[in-house]
Design a protein around this motif. Structure first.
Motif, PDB file in Angstrom:
ATOM      1  N   MET A 236      -8.473 -68.168  37.624  1.00 12.37           N
ATOM      2  CA  MET A 236      -8.577 -68.624  36.317  1.00 12.37           C
ATOM      3  C   MET A 236      -9.249 -67.619  35.509  1.00 12.37           C
ATOM      4  N   VAL A 237      -8.376 -66.909  34.590  1.00  5.15           N
ATOM      5  CA  VAL A 237      -9.071 -65.944  33.751  1.00  5.15           C
ATOM      6  C   VAL A 237      -9.142 -66.426  32.357  1.00  5.15           C
ATOM      7  N   ALA A 238     -10.207 -66.553  31.606  1.00  2.25           N
ATOM      8  CA  ALA A 238     -10.410 -66.654  30.028  1.00  2.25           C
ATOM      9  C   ALA A 238     -10.224 -65.431  29.335  1.00  2.25           C
ATOM     10  N   LEU A 239      -9.213 -65.415  28.562  1.00  2.00           N
ATOM     11  CA  LEU A 239      -8.903 -64.273  27.900  1.00  2.00           C
ATOM     12  C   LEU A 239      -9.729 -63.987  26.579  1.00  2.00           C
ATOM     13  N   SER A 240     -10.017 -62.713  26.180  1.00  7.56           N
ATOM     14  CA  SER A 240     -10.589 -62.503  24.853  1.00  7.56           C
ATOM     15  C   SER A 240      -9.865 -62.956  23.877  1.00  7.56           C
ATOM     16  N   GLU A 241      -8.401 -62.616  23.930  1.00  5.38           N
ATOM     17  CA  GLU A 241      -7.416 -63.077  22.885  1.00  5.38           C
ATOM     18  C   GLU A 241      -6.148 -63.240  23.439  1.00  5.38           C
ATOM     19  N   LEU A 242      -5.385 -64.011  22.894  1.00  8.82           N
ATOM     20  CA  LEU A 242      -4.079 -64.035  23.490  1.00  8.82           C
ATOM     21  C   LEU A 242      -3.160 -62.767  23.878  1.00  8.82           C
ATOM     22  N   GLU A 243      -3.242 -61.710  23.127  1.00  8.84           N
ATOM     23  CA  GLU A 243      -2.704 -60.408  23.373  1.00  8.84           C
ATOM     24  C   GLU A 243      -3.161 -59.807  24.544  1.00  8.84           C
ATOM     25  N   ALA A 244      -4.291 -60.268  24.947  1.00  6.79           N
ATOM     26  CA  ALA A 244      -5.124 -59.585  25.940  1.00  6.79           C
ATOM     27  C   ALA A 244      -4.143 -59.878  27.492  1.00  6.79           C
ATOM     28  N   ALA A 245      -3.586 -61.087  27.389  1.00  8.21           N
ATOM     29  CA  ALA A 245      -2.929 -61.433  28.706  1.00  8.21           C
ATOM     30  C   ALA A 245      -2.007 -60.416  29.150  1.00  8.21           C
ATOM     31  N   LEU A 246      -1.400 -59.499  28.176  1.00  9.53           N
ATOM     32  CA  LEU A 246      -0.227 -58.550  28.565  1.00  9.53           C
ATOM     33  C   LEU A 246      -0.931 -57.432  29.346  1.00  9.53           C
ATOM     34  N   PRO A 247      -1.913 -56.568  28.882  1.00  5.67           N
ATOM     35  CA  PRO A 247      -2.614 -55.879  29.572  1.00  5.67           C
ATOM     36  C   PRO A 247      -3.020 -56.047  30.979  1.00  5.67           C
ATOM     37  N   LEU A 248      -3.615 -57.354  30.891  1.00  2.00           N
ATOM     38  CA  LEU A 248      -4.313 -57.900  32.140  1.00  2.00           C
ATOM     39  C   LEU A 248      -3.121 -58.210  33.145  1.00  2.00           C
ATOM     40  N   PHE A 249      -2.126 -58.677  32.795  1.00  2.00           N
ATOM     41  CA  PHE A 249      -1.067 -58.849  33.925  1.00  2.00           C
ATOM     42  C   PHE A 249      -0.428 -57.640  34.321  1.00  2.00           C
ATOM     43  N   ALA A 250      -0.276 -56.648  33.507  1.00  2.96           N
ATOM     44  CA  ALA A 250       0.297 -55.251  33.829  1.00  2.96           C
ATOM     45  C   ALA A 250      -0.837 -54.845  34.853  1.00  2.96           C
TER      46      ALA A 250
END
Ligand SMILES: Cc1cc2nc3c(=O)[nH]c(=O)nc-3n(C[C@H](O)[C@H](O)[C@H](O)COP(=O)(O)OP(=O)(O)OC[C@H]3O[C@@H](n4cnc5c(N)ncnc54)[C@H](O)[C@@H]3O)c2cc1C
Length: 472
Positions: free
Chosen positions: A223-237
């Motif tokens: 379970m990862v707490a994101l710095s912002e919603l947009e960070a989900a994309l690079p994290l996923f990649a």
């Protein structure tokens, strides 16, 4: 002999249900949005009985509604209120005909409960990867007919990608035998795909050949707490790249989703010490043990350093992994307990999910001040359950569930306009059923609708198979 007597002769009198109490569970849809009526519920016990049942109903001009586990979320399995139809339930078609770990296939009847097929695959040391919240009660024929998605689409595809062959009883009672185990077959139109996602409007699926996969030996979940919603994309990649493309789930959890879970669903706990706005449930799996956890840990360490993540917890046990999944799975249930919810099951290109969430959130909040937006779900597939919970504030905006739900169509229009404007889909995985018939007619291009109508007319010229679903 009248129709019900003929049907009783085909399936046995005990499998023709006509009393009000017996009929009741088949007539109401999962969320209680629709309450139908029917002449009877028929429960055939074999493909031949389904075929004879359909022939008898077609001969009498009686509309038929196929039904599996009745967990569908668009009212597709529930008959209309006029009481003229029969419901044909697959619940007695529960035989697993073959499990073949060499072919990596499983051949089963349509009424098998999804969880039982997962279990049968596991007993053969294989994986059947379709997995969704309703897996303890939905049936594989229903999964096929809704082209169900779930939490593993990212790696294994939708149900459509998991089906090799089908057996279907057509609206005139003929049996189409497409029950092949072939990985390759380019002999003209791939007819099985007509019936996958057709929501019972083209025939009744009676059996299927499903693809199996090697069973995962290592699973790493965080379970990862994101710095912002947009960070989900690079994290996923990064997770895909770092794990040899072993990401099997990438699910978005918003703060409000977790809070509602903690409030309403036993066992849901915040895994972090401080509250975070956006969280990502990441799961990696591989049939080759060793290395995944380390890869995940390294990737997350770097993401924390780079400011994409602000905190992360890796599951140290099966119980902790289950806790993480409970957070995600509890959201719909928690929303139900919080009051009225207006639901959207939308998809855009994965790279545009954050933009879609932000634009839709601003638009619905402007139209209905106080509305609580709960966007969650299959981020890795570009699929968001953009659900709205009624405002907390007192009337006129809050507290009154009926007044809130009365704005369903208006909210749909706002969200779907944005999604379609972003070249997205108004139904990513739940289908159309009755619920979205008007939305489909509104948004689908005329050429698409024309082709769909022609297919329907060709396969079901008398319009007796699940009328009023998908198409008007
Ligand atoms: C808690 C919960 C979580 C869910 N999560 C997900 C999810 O993550 N992803 C997802 O995609 N869906 C999800 N769903 C929706 C639902 O579980 C799926 O749509 C499921 O595939 C429906 O299966 P069923 O057997 O219950 O079908 P039913 O509800 O009985 O029927 C659904 C449709 O298929 C038709 N049908 C059923 N069986 C047949 C058949 N044998 N032949 C022809 N037509 C048939 C019906 O006429 C109807 O149109 C969820 C539902 C719940 C309640």
């Amino acid at each position: 002999m009248n129709l019900l007597e003929r049907l009783a002769a085909i399936v046995g009198p005990g499998n023709v249900i006509t009393d009000a109490a017996g009929l009741a569970p088949y007539l109401v849809e999962e969320r209680g949005l629709y309450r139908g009526a029917a002449l009877a519920v028929i429960r055939p016990g074999s493909t031949a009985e389904v075929a004879e049942t359909v022939k008898a109903c077609a001969g009498a001009g009686i509309p038929m509604v196929p039904q599996g586990g009745n967990t569908g979320l668009c009212g597709g399995g529930v008959p209309s209120e006029d009481g003229r139809s029969v419901v044909i339930s697959t619940e007695r078609l529960t035989r697993i005909r073959a499990v073949d770990p060499v072919d990596f296939t499983l051949t089963a009847e349509a009424g098998c409960v999804l969880a039982n097929l997962q279990q049968a695959a596991e007993e053969a040391d294989c994986l059947f990867p379709l997995s969704l919240g309703a897996e303890g009660s939905c049936r594989i024929g229903g999964n096929i007919s809704t082209n169900a998605g779930g939490t593993n689409v990212l790696r294994y595809g939708n149900t459509r990608d998991l089906v090799l062959g089908l057996e279907v009883v057509l609206p005139d009672g003929r049996i189409w035998n497409g029950l092949k185990r072939l990985r390759k077959d380019n002999t003209g139109y791939a007819l099985q795909h007509l019936f996958i996602g057709a929501e019972g409007t083209l025939g009744i699926v009676t059996a299927c050949v499903l693809k199996l996969f090697p069973r995962p030996r290592e699973i790493a979940t965080a379970m990862v707490a994101l710095s912002e919603l947009e960070a989900a994309l690079p994290l996923f990649a990064r997770a895909r790249a770092a794990s040899g493309d072993s990401v099997t789930a990438c699910e978005l959890v918003p703060r409000i989703g977790l809070d509602l879970g903690v409030r309403h669903v036993p066992g849901v706990r915040d895994p972090f010490d401080t509250p975070h706005d956006w969280m990502l449930l990441l799961e990696l799996s591989s049939s080759r043990p060793g290395g995944l956890r380390d890869a995940l840990e390294d990737m997350l360490g770097q993401a924390l350093e780079d400011g994409l993540a602000v905190d992360a917890v890796i599951a140290e046990s099966a119980a902790q992994r289950a806790d993480f999944w409970r957070i995600r799975e509890a959201i719909p249930e928690a929303q139900k307990r919080e009051g009225g919810s207006i639901k959207h099951d939308v998809a855009v290109a994965t790279s545009r999910v954050p933009e879609m969430i932000r634009r839709c959130t601003s638009a619905v909040e402007a139209a209905l001040p106080g509305v609580r937006v709960v966007p969650f779900g299959h981020l890795g597939d570009g699929n968001t359950h953009f659900n709205l919970t009624q405002p907390e504030a007192p009337p006129p905006n809050g507290a009154d569930k009926a007044a809130f739900l009365a704005r369903w169509a208006e909210m749909n229009r706002i969200v779907h306009d944005i999604v379609v404007g972003m070249e997205g889909s108004i139904s990513a995985e739940h289908g159309i059923g009755r619920l979205k018939v008007d939305e489909l007619a509104h948004y689908k291009p005329e050429v698409d609708l024309d082709l769909m109508r022609r297919v329907k007319e060709a396969v079901d010229p008398r319009g007796l198979m699940n009328p009023g679903k998908i198409l008007r």
